[in-house]
Design an enzyme around this catalytic site. Structure first.
Site, PDB file in Angstrom:
ATOM      1  N   GLU A 139      -9.046  13.344  -1.060  1.00  0.00           N
ATOM      2  CA  GLU A 139      -9.869  13.387  -0.119  1.00  0.00           C
ATOM      3  C   GLU A 139     -10.541  15.100  -0.098  1.00  0.00           C
ATOM      4  OE1 GLU A 139     -11.899  11.161   2.467  1.00  0.00           O
ATOM      5  OE2 GLU A 139     -10.571   9.054   1.718  1.00  0.00           O
ATOM      6  N   HIS A 186     -14.644  10.096   1.091  1.00  0.00           N
ATOM      7  CA  HIS A 186     -14.687  10.515   0.808  1.00  0.00           C
ATOM      8  C   HIS A 186     -14.612  10.523  -0.846  1.00  0.00           C
ATOM      9  CE1 HIS A 186     -13.885  12.954   4.735  1.00  0.00           C
ATOM     10  NE2 HIS A 186     -14.689  13.952   4.092  1.00  0.00           N
ATOM     11  N   LYS A 244     -18.798   8.176   8.686  1.00  0.00           N
ATOM     12  CA  LYS A 244     -18.794   8.884   7.667  1.00  0.00           C
ATOM     13  C   LYS A 244     -18.243   9.000   6.637  1.00  0.00           C
ATOM     14  CE  LYS A 244     -17.578  13.867   6.083  1.00  0.00           C
ATOM     15  NZ  LYS A 244     -16.797  14.928   6.506  1.00  0.00           N
TER      16      LYS A 244
END
Length: 250
Positions: A86, A143, A170
């Site tokens: 990530e 991510h 997120k």
């Protein structure tokens, strides 16, 4: 959209909050970076524990947390142990990842725990429960360094994080083209207008995605990450520059 009050900041209200990641291979380097970050006057801070050489040592991590808290005072603090897949520096076994994060939550020194979505639903739910028992918010993160998925997939990932019970969600994706940035911002706006029911963060990483770090808040992103002395992700800007642009925009 529900707002979240974290110490002296309200996420989901007003301009996006500026968060500076704090990094260092040892305590001295970390505290020096924290001092620089405090001078930049961020709204909140993120301890990137994966940069510590002793990231797996719970006592060293707690020592670092105490040092950081003494410098940042009452500002909100995120704890993040970012895995290599990530974009981080340290990958611990799942058991150690859970154990360390649970220990951190119990210190009372952090306000938000960053938990990687890809660690699996069982681990996520366990850390959500442990964090909420201690009054710590959970930021579920994901991510993608390969590229930018379609708008519908971005929305789906963020909605899944909401369904799992994250307090903040997120998603950061890599921009390979200008169109990728537009896809990310369009998904961000859709979250604000239709799907998001709690604060969320979206980032378009890389050189082409820089605009998202200063304009993302106009579309609904609640936090923007900026650097104190060095960036923690591709395309991250200096905090002073971000503050200047946000002051112009807002």
């Amino acid at each position: 959209m529900k707002e979240i009050k974290v110490r002296n900041q309200i996420l989901g209200q007003g301009p996006p909050k500026i968060c500076i990641p704090l990094m260092g291979k040892d305590l001295a380097e970390l505290l020096a970076a924290t001092g620089i970050a405090v001078e930049a006057n961020a709204d909140m801070y993120e301890f990137r524990a994966d940069f510590l050489e002793a990231a797996a040592d719970e006592e060293r991590v707690e020592e670092a947390l105490n040092g950081i808290r003494s410098l940042i005072g009452d500002s909100p603090l995120i704890f993040t142990l970012r895995s290599e897949r990530e974009g981080g520096k340290k990958t611990l076994s799942l058991d150690k990842y859970i154990s360390l994060n649970q220990k951190v939550v119990g210190t009372g020194l952090v306000d938000i725990l960053d938990v990687e979505l890809d660690r699996g639903e069982e681990a996520v739910k366990h850390l959500l429960s442990a964090s909420h028992q201690k009054g710590v918010f959970v930021l579920l993160s994901n991510h993608n360094f390969e590229g930018t998925p379609p708008k519908e997939e971005i929305i789906s990932i963020l909605c899944r994080m909401q369904q799992l019970g994250a307090d903040i969600t997120k998603l950061a994706v890599m921009a390979r083209s200008e169109k990728d940035v537009l896809v990310l911002l369009e998904a961000t706006l859709a979250m604000r207008e239709r799907y998001g029911d709690r604060p969320f963060i979206t980032v378009s990483m890389g050189q082409k995605g820089i605009i998202s770090r200063v304009a993302g808040g106009l579309f609904g992103s609640a936090v923007t990450y900026a650097s104190g002395n060095e960036p923690s992700a591709p395309g991250q800007l200096q905090a002073s520059c971000v503050r200047y642009v946000l002051n112009l925009l807002y």
